[in-house]
Design a protein around this motif. Structure first.
Motif, PDB file in Angstrom:
ATOM      1  N   LEU A  51       2.321  11.842   5.585  1.00 47.28           N
ATOM      2  CA  LEU A  51       3.496  11.955   4.716  1.00 47.28           C
ATOM      3  C   LEU A  51       3.195  12.731   3.447  1.00 47.28           C
ATOM      4  O   LEU A  51       4.072  12.956   2.636  1.00 47.28           O
ATOM      5  N   LYS A  52       1.921  13.076   3.263  1.00 45.75           N
ATOM      6  CA  LYS A  52       1.448  13.802   2.080  1.00 45.75           C
ATOM      7  C   LYS A  52       1.702  13.012   0.796  1.00 45.75           C
ATOM      8  O   LYS A  52       2.143  13.556  -0.209  1.00 45.75           O
TER       9      LYS A  52
ATOM     10  N   VAL B 288      -2.919   2.805   7.118  1.00 44.69           N
ATOM     11  CA  VAL B 288      -1.916   3.183   6.115  1.00 44.69           C
ATOM     12  C   VAL B 288      -2.327   4.472   5.424  1.00 44.69           C
ATOM     13  O   VAL B 288      -1.483   5.333   5.141  1.00 44.69           O
ATOM     14  N   LYS B 289      -3.619   4.645   5.188  1.00 47.88           N
ATOM     15  CA  LYS B 289      -4.103   5.896   4.591  1.00 47.88           C
ATOM     16  C   LYS B 289      -3.780   7.076   5.508  1.00 47.88           C
ATOM     17  O   LYS B 289      -3.337   8.134   5.046  1.00 47.88           O
TER      18      LYS B 289
ATOM     19  N   GLN C  40       0.827  -1.209   0.000  1.00 44.74           N
ATOM     20  CA  GLN C  40       0.000   0.000   0.000  1.00 44.74           C
ATOM     21  C   GLN C  40       0.864   1.263   0.000  1.00 44.74           C
ATOM     22  O   GLN C  40       0.569   2.218  -0.708  1.00 44.74           O
ATOM     23  N   LEU C  41       1.910   1.253   0.786  1.00 41.77           N
ATOM     24  CA  LEU C  41       2.798   2.419   0.847  1.00 41.77           C
ATOM     25  C   LEU C  41       3.539   2.635  -0.467  1.00 41.77           C
ATOM     26  O   LEU C  41       3.667   3.772  -0.931  1.00 41.77           O
ATOM     27  N   ARG C  42       4.021   1.558  -1.053  1.00 38.34           N
ATOM     28  CA  ARG C  42       4.736   1.692  -2.334  1.00 38.34           C
ATOM     29  C   ARG C  42       3.809   2.175  -3.433  1.00 38.34           C
ATOM     30  O   ARG C  42       4.212   2.988  -4.268  1.00 38.34           O
ATOM     31  N   GLU C  43       2.581   1.692  -3.436  1.00 40.45           N
ATOM     32  CA  GLU C  43       1.608   2.160  -4.439  1.00 40.45           C
ATOM     33  C   GLU C  43       1.352   3.658  -4.292  1.00 40.45           C
ATOM     34  O   GLU C  43       1.079   4.339  -5.267  1.00 40.45           O
TER      35      GLU C  43
END
Length: 176
Positions: free
Chosen positions: A174-175, A167-168, A27-30
């Motif tokens: 982190l913007k 994660v959202k 999710q973070l990489r996407e």
């Protein structure tokens, strides 16, 4: 690009905890983050136990953490607390090592009875390390994570919803 370090305190890389870690990583990489997994179990045990700050592995790990924009702290629950391996590593982190970094806890345990481990065991330590923006985190029960063939994991629908929400929230900080 934001840098996120996932700090895993699991003594086993076969733990169902990695179902949560892999999902959060995807999710973070996407969203555009650079994600690095730091498995404490891969560091030399003697260097950790003896707090060898001259160890190249320890130095590199602490530098990775210092350079991160955010940290995910992941651990299985043992005896109503997070893994001792994680505590040994956190003891090496400088006093203000988490200052100005959002921290997202991801925990897994055998029962919901340990749900408050994040609030009562982990958060005081993170706070002592300068962590002031500690997200609510996700606590999962082992049964919510299924091991699939090929090293993959299946997550319950409820767990996916909770991970997506957390994660959202981290991505928004982190913007991303």
């Amino acid at each position: 690009m934001s840098k996120v370090v996932i700090l895993s305190g699991s003594p086993s890389t076969q733990s169902r905890l990695y179902g949560l870690i892999h999902y959060a990583t995807e999710q973070l990489r996407e969203a555009g983050a650079e994600v690095t997994l730091l498995n404490v179990v891969d560091l030399p045990a003697e260097d950790l136990i003896k707090a060898n700050f001259n160890s190249p592995d320890v130095t590199a790990s602490l530098a990775l953490l210092a350079d991160a924009d955010a940290v995910i702290v992941a651990s299985p629950v043992y005896k109503a607390a997070y893994a001792g391996l994680l505590k040994i590593f956190l003891d090496l982190v400088p006093q203000e090592g988490l200052r100005e970094k959002p921290v997202l806890p991801l925990f897994i345990g055998g029962t919901l009875a340990h749900l408050l481990v994040i609030d009562y065991a982990l958060k005081p330590v993170l706070n002592a390390l300068g962590g002031r923006h500690i997200l609510g985190g996700v606590y999962a029960v082992d049964q919510w994570v299924e091991r699939l063939p090929g090293g993959a994991y299946g997550l319950s629908e409820e767990l996916v919803v909770r991970l997506d929400r957390s994660v959202k929230e981290l991505n928004e900080l982190l913007k991303l």
